[in-house]
Design a protein around this motif. Structure first.
Motif, PDB file in Angstrom:
ATOM      1  N   UNK A 122      58.677 -60.608  33.350  1.00 20.45           N
ATOM      2  CA  UNK A 122      59.276 -59.351  32.904  1.00 20.45           C
ATOM      3  C   UNK A 122      59.827 -59.484  31.492  1.00 20.45           C
ATOM      4  N   UNK A 123      60.511 -60.604  31.198  1.00 18.76           N
ATOM      5  CA  UNK A 123      61.044 -60.820  29.850  1.00 18.76           C
ATOM      6  C   UNK A 123      59.912 -60.912  28.830  1.00 18.76           C
ATOM      7  N   UNK A 124      58.814 -61.570  29.192  1.00 21.34           N
ATOM      8  CA  UNK A 124      57.674 -61.670  28.283  1.00 21.34           C
ATOM      9  C   UNK A 124      57.045 -60.304  28.043  1.00 21.34           C
ATOM     10  N   UNK A 125      56.933 -59.507  29.110  1.00 23.22           N
ATOM     11  CA  UNK A 125      56.309 -58.187  28.993  1.00 23.22           C
ATOM     12  C   UNK A 125      57.111 -57.269  28.075  1.00 23.22           C
ATOM     13  N   UNK A 126      58.424 -57.463  28.020  1.00 23.74           N
ATOM     14  CA  UNK A 126      59.256 -56.667  27.111  1.00 23.74           C
ATOM     15  C   UNK A 126      58.922 -56.937  25.642  1.00 23.74           C
ATOM     16  N   UNK A 127      58.320 -58.089  25.359  1.00 24.02           N
ATOM     17  CA  UNK A 127      58.065 -58.493  23.974  1.00 24.02           C
ATOM     18  C   UNK A 127      56.598 -58.459  23.565  1.00 24.02           C
ATOM     19  N   UNK A 128      55.693 -58.677  24.514  1.00 24.89           N
ATOM     20  CA  UNK A 128      54.296 -58.884  24.141  1.00 24.89           C
ATOM     21  C   UNK A 128      53.606 -57.651  23.584  1.00 24.89           C
ATOM     22  N   UNK A 129      54.053 -56.462  23.971  1.00 23.03           N
ATOM     23  CA  UNK A 129      53.335 -55.256  23.552  1.00 23.03           C
ATOM     24  C   UNK A 129      53.601 -54.880  22.099  1.00 23.03           C
ATOM     25  N   UNK A 130      54.726 -55.339  21.525  1.00 23.92           N
ATOM     26  CA  UNK A 130      55.141 -54.857  20.203  1.00 23.92           C
ATOM     27  C   UNK A 130      54.130 -55.237  19.127  1.00 23.92           C
ATOM     28  N   UNK A 131      53.719 -56.512  19.098  1.00 21.96           N
ATOM     29  CA  UNK A 131      52.787 -56.963  18.068  1.00 21.96           C
ATOM     30  C   UNK A 131      51.437 -56.262  18.135  1.00 21.96           C
ATOM     31  N   UNK A 132      50.770 -56.254  19.307  1.00 20.93           N
ATOM     32  CA  UNK A 132      49.489 -55.547  19.391  1.00 20.93           C
ATOM     33  C   UNK A 132      49.603 -54.060  19.081  1.00 20.93           C
ATOM     34  N   UNK A 133      50.717 -53.439  19.440  1.00 17.26           N
ATOM     35  CA  UNK A 133      50.902 -52.016  19.150  1.00 17.26           C
ATOM     36  C   UNK A 133      50.921 -51.770  17.645  1.00 17.26           C
ATOM     37  N   UNK A 185      44.458 -50.353  20.374  1.00 19.02           N
ATOM     38  CA  UNK A 185      45.747 -49.970  20.939  1.00 19.02           C
ATOM     39  C   UNK A 185      45.725 -49.991  22.465  1.00 19.02           C
ATOM     40  N   UNK A 186      44.517 -50.159  23.024  1.00 18.26           N
ATOM     41  CA  UNK A 186      44.437 -50.366  24.466  1.00 18.26           C
ATOM     42  C   UNK A 186      45.160 -51.621  24.907  1.00 18.26           C
ATOM     43  N   UNK A 187      45.266 -52.603  23.995  1.00 21.33           N
ATOM     44  CA  UNK A 187      45.960 -53.854  24.323  1.00 21.33           C
ATOM     45  C   UNK A 187      47.447 -53.612  24.596  1.00 21.33           C
ATOM     46  N   UNK A 188      48.206 -53.015  23.650  1.00 13.24           N
ATOM     47  CA  UNK A 188      49.623 -52.797  23.948  1.00 13.24           C
ATOM     48  C   UNK A 188      49.861 -51.753  25.034  1.00 13.24           C
ATOM     49  N   UNK A 189      48.950 -50.787  25.155  1.00 15.59           N
ATOM     50  CA  UNK A 189      49.144 -49.764  26.189  1.00 15.59           C
ATOM     51  C   UNK A 189      49.104 -50.392  27.575  1.00 15.59           C
ATOM     52  N   UNK A 190      48.116 -51.251  27.832  1.00 12.79           N
ATOM     53  CA  UNK A 190      48.057 -51.863  29.156  1.00 12.79           C
ATOM     54  C   UNK A 190      49.243 -52.802  29.375  1.00 12.79           C
ATOM     55  N   UNK A 191      49.758 -53.390  28.282  1.00  8.13           N
ATOM     56  CA  UNK A 191      50.952 -54.223  28.407  1.00  8.13           C
ATOM     57  C   UNK A 191      52.188 -53.387  28.717  1.00  8.13           C
ATOM     58  N   UNK A 192      52.276 -52.199  28.122  1.00 12.87           N
ATOM     59  CA  UNK A 192      53.395 -51.306  28.415  1.00 12.87           C
ATOM     60  C   UNK A 192      53.332 -50.799  29.856  1.00 12.87           C
TER      61      UNK A 192
END
Length: 464
Positions: free
Chosen positions: A277-288, A180-187
């Motif tokens: 910014x648009x990519x960052x809005x989406x990338x965290x969802x899957x890893x989370x 979960x460190x993956x989506x956290x750093x993305x958030x």
């Protein structure tokens, strides 16, 4: 079952210090109920904290590349190569990190490995600016790879703390908390980009967190004296066919998770023209979601059998990838993102189920050898702990392959479609291997050497 011990945490040796537990038998139900479980859960909690920070530092380049606009002079192929190098080092260092637990002790190595994370974080802070050469970025990316090693040492350590019946849940929770460190750093990146901040802000946030993780490990974790430095275990694990079979299967689950985590944002910006910014809005969802569901994969494996859950999971991953091929060809962003998230979830579920299979397989081999009670449990812990580093390392190499496949696909076709076709074929191979080795009936019985022999009674791996 061994005889109940007189205390859940026996007296420690003055030579070793107060943070060493000299005797530990998680299969001893009386000791487990009397306080052993509390000790194991405490070590699990702070292992998760340290591994979480390690995963964040390892995967930080997946988001740092989003900050690196045209002024950095890097092509999409350069960025995929950079993230591939980071993933590669994270895979390779998992092998020595596994055996460091036996050399230094689980608590001690957690402190050391957490402190080592300062090196790549401070280095990235120093070089993250336009004008830095690509070779310099590659070198700093190599340093960031050490964060991937924390997973292997953490899993080996926690494997020794828990009884077989709870390993799926414990290992799944430990790994999921790290993943979960993956989506956290993305958030965190999303918040920083939204606020107009730069990459140094992100790095500045994590430097004090590394100190916190090391301090908590020092104050709250324990070393197990029973986990001895055993090079023979490493050799035995490397010689066993199941170590490499499970490595192959783990490429399909964890390799997918970490590879997609690094590549997802770059695919969105390169193929679909999304801004960082648009990519960052989406990338965290899957890893989370993939991280959160990993403990469920372990729990399902505890209840229904890891081999069976893994088999069904590969079917789902193949189906999702087939849809991704179509969405990529049709340039359908909405469908592409939705199905990619589903693929992340399935990879997380499979991470839990495949890793639960490892201790179960070696426990079954102990039974095949005629061992019982603590002797069987000790044999299983010895080989499963040693094999986890090798399996984790090979699994992480799948992340390297995914990034290189995307790089080649974009160079050859201008999109990720070719890479997805290759992934689809690989998931089909994972399905076939899982069925043929662990679920097909009738089959030969496993022997102590790792081979099979014909026998009327079959040792089934369906519930490992």
């Amino acid at each position: 079952m061994t005889a109940p011990s007189t205390a859940p945490a026996p007296p420690t040796s003055p030579r070793r210090g107060s943070r060493w537990i000299e005797q530990w038998d998680p299969e001893d139900e009386a000791a487990w109920q009397a306080g052993g479980e509390k000790i194991a859960r405490r070590n699990l909690l702070f292992s998760v904290v340290s591994e979480h920070i390690g995963f964040s530092i390892w995967t930080m380049w997946s988001v740092l590349v989003l900050f690196m606009g045209p002024e950095y002079g890097l092509t999409p192929a350069d960025k995929f190569l950079l993230t591939s190098v980071v993933t590669l080092v994270g895979a390779v260092v998992r092998v020595p990190y596994t055996f460091a637990v036996a050399i230094f002790g689980g608590r001690n190595w957690t402190i050391i490995s957490a402190g080592l994370l300062l090196v790549p974080t401070i280095a990235a802070f120093a070089v993250m600016k336009p004008g830095t050469s690509f070779d310099t970025f590659l070198l700093v990316g190599l340093l960031a790879g050490i964060g991937g090693g924390n997973f292997a040492s953490s899993m080996t350590n926690i494997n020794a703390f828990f009884p077989l019946r709870k390993k799926g849940w414990a290992l799944g929770l430990n790994a999921g908390g790290g993943n979960i460190g993956v989506p956290v750093i993305q958030l965190v990146t999303l918040a920083i980009i939204g606020a107009g901040g730069g990459p140094r802000v992100l790095l500045g946030i994590y430097i004090p967190l590394i100190f916190v993780a090391a301090a908590l490990a020092a104050l709250c974790m324990d070393n197990l004296a029973t986990v001895k430095n055993d090079t023979g275990a490493a050799k035995d694990a490397a010689k066993d066919a199941h170590t490499w079979i499970m490595s192959f299967l783990y490429v399909g689950t964890f390799g997918s998770f970490i590879g997609y985590s690094f590549a997802f944002g770059q695919v969105l910006t390169t193929q679909f023209g999304r801004t960082p910014l648009q990519a960052a809005y989406l990338t965290f969802i899957g890893p989370l979601l993939g991280s959160l569901i990993r403990p469920l994969g372990g729990w399902l494996a505890d209840r229904y059998g890891g081999a069976r859950i893994s088999l069904y999971n590969y079917v789902g991953m193949a189906a999702a990838t087939a849809v991704l091929v179509w969405a990529s060809m049709q340039k359908s962003l909405g469908l592409f993102v939705a199905v990619f998230v589903v693929l992340f979830v399935l990879s997380g579920l499979g991470n839990g189920s495949t890793f639960k299979m490892i201790p179960g397989i070696f426990q079954a081999k102990a039974v095949a050898l005629g061992l019982e009670g603590e002797a069987a449990a000790s044999y299983g812990r010895r080989l499963s702990g040693a094999s986890m580093g090798l399996i984790g390392a090979v699994g992480a190499l799948g992340g390297v392959a995914i990034n290189l496949a995307f790089r080649q696909s974009f160079l050859s076709y201008g999109s990720g479609t070719g890479a997805f076709v290759a992934f689809l074929a690989f998931y089909a191979a994972c399905f076939a291997v899982t069925w043929a080795v662990y679920l097909r009936r009738p089959a030969g019985r496993i022997t102590a050497s790792g081979g099979t022999s014909e026998a009327k009674s079959q040792l089934s791996y369906a519930k490992v």
